[in-house]
Design a protein around this motif. Structure first.
Motif: not given
Length: 464
Positions: A215-216, A218-219, A222-223, A376, A378, A392, A394
């Protein structure tokens, strides 16, 4: 030169070696350290420290570009790459000089030269003045590692760089290819991309930052994409055609090979241990893919011979090396230290946004058979993050549903490399979810998200 005798001789003065030498000297052991290049090793001179100085310049440059968001104005902002690099080298130089001072203060004998271990308890040092033989009851190998070079992708310092060339660049890349998206690759991609290089990152695994929680990763991806980076996953650079001022990369992705031109390539495809030329095979030291095989106390199986840090295998982190150095010095001095547990060591990556983690990823915890509770939170739900203009990110926490043990913590966003330490201490003290929930976190801080993420794992989150 006459043979000298010491209780401990450390080979390599990086963050593992110099720390081991200081701790050994503090414990009353006569100590010498051998270093062939720079006190402080790669970390201080060509790694952790100078890269952070470069990344800080990029961060300030990025913020200047956002001046308007903060009600400020900054016109004609620009950068002078030479001056940015000069600052970075100055920071490294200041710290490397500090190590020399620490050696003197702790009465550690420093031998500048190339070491080998001709037999048990003997160290042979080739110095600029000749050869020096010393004997030692205990020898600590802390020779570190260097960049892995793949056939056909070797660095030449002009078109194709290793991390060393990237730290003292011959030019500002216009079109940059970074091979490998581990910490080193992604930090350089982040630095040059922020300064305006058109940056492409190629990663052979199915995601960037492959050791992090999915998940990290993937986040973060995106950035990176939002910042203009091109990310190619499950892709491999098969070969590089070097021309005048350009490189054509043959990139295999999805069963097809495509060609792309770049003016600069940074290869960051991992590291290999510095095990050559030490005489280890003759001593009977076991090696596994360029790393020395050790037990949990860094013992090599050869009496009085220890290996710490990168040469002893993953995780390849300076703070792991330092901690092992202290542990081995204490073991030699007859104390009873705890072994260093790899899963209790935090990893920090200083890209933009930062990434930090400790313990097991969610997938690993499940694979190990744990029934997990995951929380989690954000950055967008945190007052301090919004005030900083850094919304931005999490925080993710993984708990054992049966015992409430904190199995892992994973973060992406501003200053997470500083925050992770809270969870590291929590794991060291065998904290449960109950302890973390009952802890009062100060407001307004980014650290409140650490609290909220724990609360979320147990269905008690407040600000989401």
């Amino acid at each position: 030169m006459s043979a000298k005798s010491f209780d401990v001789v450390v080979i390599g003065a990086g963050p593992g070696g110099y720390v081991a030498a200081i701790r050994a000297a503090q414990l009353g052991l006569s100590t010498a350290i051998v270093e062939r290049e720079h006190l402080g090793g790669i970390c201080l001179n060509w790694g952790c420290i100078p890269t952070k100085a470069l990344l800080r310049s990029a961060e300030v440059f990025h913020l200047m570009g956002r001046a308007k968001d903060f009600g400020l104005s900054a016109d004609k902002i620009g950068f002078d790459l030479k001056a940015v690099v000069k600052r970075s080298r100055g920071v490294a130089g200041q710290l490397s000089g500090g190590i020399g001072h620490l050696m003197k203060k702790n009465k550690v004998t420093v031998l500048m030269g190339e070491a080998s271990v001709p037999s048990k308890g003997k160290v042979h040092v080739k110095t600029a003045k000749g050869v020096e033989d010393v004997s030692a009851k205990n020898i600590i190998l802390a020779t570190g590692a260097r960049a892995r070079e793949l056939p056909g992708l070797e660095a030449d310092g002009d078109l194709v760089w290793t991390y060393k060339h990237a730290l003292d660049p011959v030019r500002m890349p216009k079109k940059l290819l970074v091979i490998g998206s581990g910490a080193i690759g992604i930090e350089f991609a982040s630095f040059y991309n922020t300064l305006g290089a058109d940056t492409t990152v190629v990663e052979v695994m199915d995601r960037v930052l492959p050791v992090e929680d999915a998940e990290i990763s993937s986040f973060a991806k995106k950035q990176f994409v939002k910042q203009g980076m091109k990310i190619m996953e499950k892709a491999m650079v098969k070969k590089l055609d070097r021309g005048k001022g350009k490189v054509t990369a043959h990139i295999e992705v999805g069963g097809k090979t495509e060609k792309q031109d770049f003016d600069t390539v940074i290869s960051a495809v991992g590291i290999v241990g510095n095990v050559e030329g030490l005489g280890l095979e003759a001593l009977g030291v076991k090696l596994d893919r360029t790393h020395v095989v050790t037990d949990e106390f860094c013992r090599t199986g050869v009496d009085g011979l220890y290996a710490i840090g990168d040469i002893a295998g993953a995780p390849w982190l300076a703070h792991k090396a330092s901690h092992e150095g202290v542990m081995v010095a204490e073991l030699i001095a007859g104390k009873h230290p705890h072994p260093v547990k790899p899963e209790s060591i935090a990893g920090c990556t200083y890209c933009h946004p930062q990434v930090a983690s400790v313990g097991y990823t969610e997938a690993k915890a499940k694979e190990l058979g744990f029934d997990v509770k995951v929380g989690r939170f954000p950055f967008i739900g945190n007052g301090k993050a919004i005030a900083l203009g850094e919304a931005e990110g999490m925080v993710k926490t993984v708990f054992d549903a049966k015992t409430g043990e904190l199995l892992g913590a994973h973060m992406v966003g501003a200053e997470v490399t500083e925050m992770i330490q809270g969870y590291v201490i929590g794991r060291q003290l065998e904290t449960t979810e109950e302890d973390l929930m009952n802890t009062v976190f100060p407001h307004p801080t980014l650290s409140e998200m650490m609290h909220e993420s724990v609360l979320d794992a147990y269905g008690r989150v407040i600000h989401m």
